[in-house]
Design an enzyme around this catalytic site. Structure first.
Site, short mmCIF file in Angstrom:
data_model
loop_
_atom_site.label_atom_id
_atom_site.label_comp_id
_atom_site.label_asym_id
_atom_site.label_seq_id
_atom_site.Cartn_x
_atom_site.Cartn_y
_atom_site.Cartn_z
N ASP A 46 0.94 -1.23 0.05
CA ASP A 46 -0.02 0.00 -0.01
C ASP A 46 0.82 1.30 -0.09
O ASP A 46 1.46 1.55 1.04
CB ASP A 46 -0.92 -0.14 1.32
CG ASP A 46 -2.01 1.27 1.05
OD1 ASP A 46 -3.10 1.09 0.72
OD2 ASP A 46 -1.66 2.34 1.72
N TYR A 51 3.56 9.61 -0.78
CA TYR A 51 4.47 8.78 0.34
C TYR A 51 6.07 8.92 -0.26
O TYR A 51 6.93 8.72 0.59
CB TYR A 51 4.25 7.55 0.46
CG TYR A 51 2.78 7.04 1.18
CD1 TYR A 51 2.10 8.02 1.72
CD2 TYR A 51 2.59 5.91 1.25
CE1 TYR A 51 0.73 7.79 2.39
CE2 TYR A 51 0.92 5.46 1.93
CZ TYR A 51 0.33 6.61 2.55
OH TYR A 51 -0.72 6.19 3.06
N LYS A 76 -2.43 5.94 -4.49
CA LYS A 76 -3.39 6.79 -4.27
C LYS A 76 -3.24 8.16 -4.83
O LYS A 76 -2.05 8.56 -5.07
CB LYS A 76 -3.65 6.79 -2.72
CG LYS A 76 -3.53 5.77 -2.01
CD LYS A 76 -3.79 6.05 -0.44
CE LYS A 76 -3.55 4.68 0.48
NZ LYS A 76 -2.06 4.70 0.86
N HIS A 109 -7.13 9.57 -2.11
CA HIS A 109 -6.58 9.68 -1.07
C HIS A 109 -7.36 10.23 -0.24
O HIS A 109 -7.56 9.85 1.03
CB HIS A 109 -5.07 10.36 -0.96
CG HIS A 109 -4.25 9.90 0.09
ND1 HIS A 109 -2.98 9.49 -0.20
CD2 HIS A 109 -4.51 9.30 1.34
CE1 HIS A 109 -2.18 9.25 1.08
NE2 HIS A 109 -3.22 9.20 1.66
#
Ligand SMILES: NC(=O)C1=CN([C@@H]2O[C@H](COP(=O)(O)OP(=O)(O)OC[C@H]3O[C@@H](n4cnc5c(N)ncnc54)[C@H](OP(=O)(O)O)[C@@H]3O)[C@@H](O)[C@H]2O)C=CC1
Ligand SMILES: O=C(O)C(=O)[C@@H](O)[C@H](O)C(=O)CO
Length: 276
Positions: A46, A51, A76, A109
């Site tokens: 994930d 990120y 996302k 997101h």
């Protein structure tokens, strides 16, 4: 070990557990964590464009000996990329970073302010073109989902939301299950914080001979949550997957259920958080 055990409304089978990649911005660390996870038996990752580790994920996937079909990779779309054309462009960027020819799961997101309906239509297009096997959302409350479907033609297949014993989101889960939307639990370990020291969890840990983290993760599995605990520590990566050789009994499940009275949320409120 049977981890591909959830079937979504469109028939796609997904692993009930994966590895989370939030805050792993060091590319080497991200690569090593995924390599370790694959060796341990994880088949799902994930990540998110926010990120900043999609490239490390792509490199780890490409260099692994596993076949593409064995893997289930989620990324996302960040708030800045919402909107029809912007979402399509962002998808292409993520795919390039991830070095993939198709994506398993693409999620909005956070709902953001007002562009998620338009964004969803771009997601539907990617789904129809078979660029992505599963489309869904994160941090959507029922009113966001109602708005989404009023502007598109498909329900999300998953909704990824904060959930742990101090904030399980039982009502949202019932809502999602009624609509055949799988609820995924983010921060399943409450970021490794106080939940792992809770006396109820410690007691069950002693009863089962499993660690507090394993008890919490097992509770999620028995609640029918899909989870992706984050760790960059090899021993914990392995520990977090070692939860399929025991079961919590009804008394233990009920005892953990009482912890919802803490009603302790750690993340932002999706109705007023517009940054990610
Ligand atoms: N859609 C969304 O809005 C959001 C999605 N997410 C997703 O959910 C994933 C998981 O959530 P996250 O917020 O990372 O938090 P988690 O609840 O997964 O907790 C991660 C923390 O717990 C520690 N930890 C991991 N395993 C153990 C263990 N067995 N014993 C003790 N401590 C442990 C980790 O430390 P260490 O790494 O040092 O081992 C890390 O500090 C994210 O990585 C991300 O993929 C998260 C937040 C929001
Ligand atoms: O990690 C994520 O995926 C998130 O969306 C959250 O961490 C979010 O960025 C947040 O909690 C900001 O305070």
């Amino acid at each position: 070990m049977k981890i591909f055990n959830k079937e979504l409304a469109n028939g796609v089978k997904v692993p009930c557990i994966g590895i989370g990649m939030d805050q792993v911005t060091d590319q080497r660390q991200a690569y090593d964590a995924i390599h370790c996870a694959f060796e341990a038996g994880y088949r799902s990752i994930d990540t998110a464009s926010s990120y900043k580790n999609e490239e490390a994920v792509g490199k780890a996937v490409q260099e692994s000996a596993l076949s593409r079909e064995e893997l289930y990779i989620t990324t996302k779309l960040t708030a800045a990329d919402q909107g029809y054309d912007a979402a399509l462009r962002a998808f292409d960027r993520s795919m390039q970073a991830l070095r993939l020819s198709y994506l398993d799961c693409f999620l909005i997101h956070w709902p953001g302010k007002y562009l998620y309906g338009e964004t969803w239509r771009a997601f539907e297009r990617l789904y129809q073109e078979k660029a992505v096997r599963v489309i869904g959302v994160c941090n959507f409350n029922p009113h966001h989902i109602e708005t989404l479907v009023s502007q598109g033609s498909m329900l999300p297949l998953v909704n990824q939301v904060e959930s742990h014993p101090y904030y399980p989101q039982n009502e949202l889960q019932s809502y999602c299950e009624d609509k055949n939307i799988l609820m995924e639990a983010w921060s399943p370990l409450m970021c490794g914080g106080i939940i792992l020291k809770d006396p109820v969890i410690i007691k069950i840990s002693r009863e089962t001979g499993k660690s507090p983290a394993q008890v919490v993760l097992r509770w999620h599995i028995q609640k029918n949550h899909r989870i992706f605990p984050k760790s960059v520590t090899p021993a914990r990566i392995r520990e977090n997957l070692d939860i399929f050789d025991f079961e919590l009994n009804q008394d233990q499940m009920s005892a953990i259920e009482t912890l919802k009275d803490h009603n302790q949320k750690i993340g932002p409120n999706p109705d007023i958080f517009f940054e990610v």
